[in-house]
Design an enzyme around this catalytic site. Sequence first.
Site, PDB file in Angstrom:
ATOM      1  N   THR A  24       0.902  -1.098  -0.096  1.00  0.00           N
ATOM      2  CA  THR A  24       0.058  -0.071   0.145  1.00  0.00           C
ATOM      3  C   THR A  24       0.731   1.177  -0.106  1.00  0.00           C
ATOM      4  O   THR A  24       0.495   2.192  -0.490  1.00  0.00           O
ATOM      5  CB  THR A  24      -0.919   0.027   1.142  1.00  0.00           C
ATOM      6  OG1 THR A  24      -0.235  -0.319   2.353  1.00  0.00           O
ATOM      7  CG2 THR A  24      -2.332  -1.108   1.137  1.00  0.00           C
ATOM      8  N   PHE A  31      -7.493  -4.782  -1.095  1.00  0.00           N
ATOM      9  CA  PHE A  31      -8.590  -5.294  -0.820  1.00  0.00           C
ATOM     10  C   PHE A  31      -8.840  -6.149   0.272  1.00  0.00           C
ATOM     11  O   PHE A  31     -10.025  -6.327   0.859  1.00  0.00           O
ATOM     12  CB  PHE A  31      -9.225  -5.876  -2.151  1.00  0.00           C
ATOM     13  CG  PHE A  31      -9.434  -5.222  -3.093  1.00  0.00           C
ATOM     14  CD1 PHE A  31     -10.085  -3.990  -3.239  1.00  0.00           C
ATOM     15  CD2 PHE A  31      -8.242  -4.800  -4.311  1.00  0.00           C
ATOM     16  CE1 PHE A  31     -10.378  -3.141  -4.330  1.00  0.00           C
ATOM     17  CE2 PHE A  31      -8.515  -3.759  -5.210  1.00  0.00           C
ATOM     18  CZ  PHE A  31      -9.491  -2.944  -5.417  1.00  0.00           C
ATOM     19  N   HIS A 113       1.781 -16.586  -0.696  1.00  0.00           N
ATOM     20  CA  HIS A 113       0.250 -16.595  -1.301  1.00  0.00           C
ATOM     21  C   HIS A 113       0.277 -16.589  -2.907  1.00  0.00           C
ATOM     22  O   HIS A 113      -0.583 -16.333  -3.643  1.00  0.00           O
ATOM     23  CB  HIS A 113      -0.470 -15.533  -0.820  1.00  0.00           C
ATOM     24  CG  HIS A 113      -0.868 -15.559   0.584  1.00  0.00           C
ATOM     25  ND1 HIS A 113      -1.129 -14.526   1.286  1.00  0.00           N
ATOM     26  CD2 HIS A 113      -0.761 -16.640   1.587  1.00  0.00           C
ATOM     27  CE1 HIS A 113      -1.483 -14.851   2.690  1.00  0.00           C
ATOM     28  NE2 HIS A 113      -1.199 -16.242   2.591  1.00  0.00           N
ATOM     29  N   CYS A 121      -4.018 -22.413 -16.190  1.00  0.00           N
ATOM     30  CA  CYS A 121      -5.362 -23.132 -16.435  1.00  0.00           C
ATOM     31  C   CYS A 121      -5.596 -23.718 -15.045  1.00  0.00           C
ATOM     32  O   CYS A 121      -4.872 -24.311 -14.436  1.00  0.00           O
ATOM     33  CB  CYS A 121      -5.083 -24.290 -17.650  1.00  0.00           C
ATOM     34  SG  CYS A 121      -6.641 -25.306 -17.621  1.00  0.00           S
ATOM     35  N   CYS A 140      -8.620 -21.876 -21.145  1.00  0.00           N
ATOM     36  CA  CYS A 140      -7.829 -23.000 -21.663  1.00  0.00           C
ATOM     37  C   CYS A 140      -8.042 -23.107 -23.178  1.00  0.00           C
ATOM     38  O   CYS A 140      -9.035 -23.562 -23.304  1.00  0.00           O
ATOM     39  CB  CYS A 140      -7.474 -24.288 -20.777  1.00  0.00           C
ATOM     40  SG  CYS A 140      -6.280 -25.102 -21.326  1.00  0.00           S
TER      41      CYS A 140
HETATM   42 ZN   LIG Z   1      -6.513 -26.630 -19.610  1.00  0.00          ZN
END
Ligand SMILES: [Zn+2]
Length: 256
Positions: A24, A31, A113, A121, A140
């Site tokens: 920040t 968020f 994270h 995908c 995909c």
């Molecule tokens: Zn895929």
Amino acid sequence: MKELIRLIRDSNYLVALTGAGMSTESGLPDFRSQGGLWCGKDPNEIATPQAIGTDDFFEFYQMRIEDLLKFHPNIGHHVLAELEKEGILKAVLTQNIDGFHQQAGNRKVIEIHGHMRYLVCSRCGKEYPAVSYREGTYYCTDEHCKAPLRPPIVLFGEPLDSVAWPSAIQEVERADTVVVLGTSLQVYPFAGLVEIAHETGSKVMIINKSSTPLDYLAELVIHESIGKVLSEVEKSVLGSDRFQQLKERAGTAQKG
Ligand SMILES: [Zn+2]
């Protein structure tokens, strides 16, 4: 401040844990912890595996990926990169998914994270460029798959990365000094790293604008902007001249 500088100088294995407050200060909206809304919706409901494939999910992450081009590492990120180059800082463990630590020049960064440098995908794991959403590719392209694309981040309710998390624990166990920057330490298991640090005998320092539930474990707590505090550390460790050069570099990066 003097105490902080002394602890950093005396450290043999310094590790930094960073959270949203770090980003920040670059202007990036947070968020996750502000309870803020995005287009009238709760981002905490969009950042879930159930939302993958919805328009909200695609639009929210398209915006977040585009934010990464608008905002840049700040002086705090640059100071951490310098401290690593000097051999003082051994690793950065971050909750942030913006990649700013690497952009600033840190090499050893564990992204607990995940990140948004590319999309994957959600079924077969094939990688796609981060600009795919913007270019209208949401699914995909493999005919047998056609599953929605997502950033390789840890959504609410998903397990942590099976490589990143154990190495984060390892770094904290190895550390003799841990500096926590810009996190309110309310999200577990990330906050648990501070408890591990304390249990394994590390000196813990917490720099965050507000108090945290784990302040009581720390040798030192500073409620102040990270950029301001790290600038003081850097001036003292590197000297004013080199700090000035660093500040100019950070300024140029922020403009560019
Ligand atoms: Zn895929």
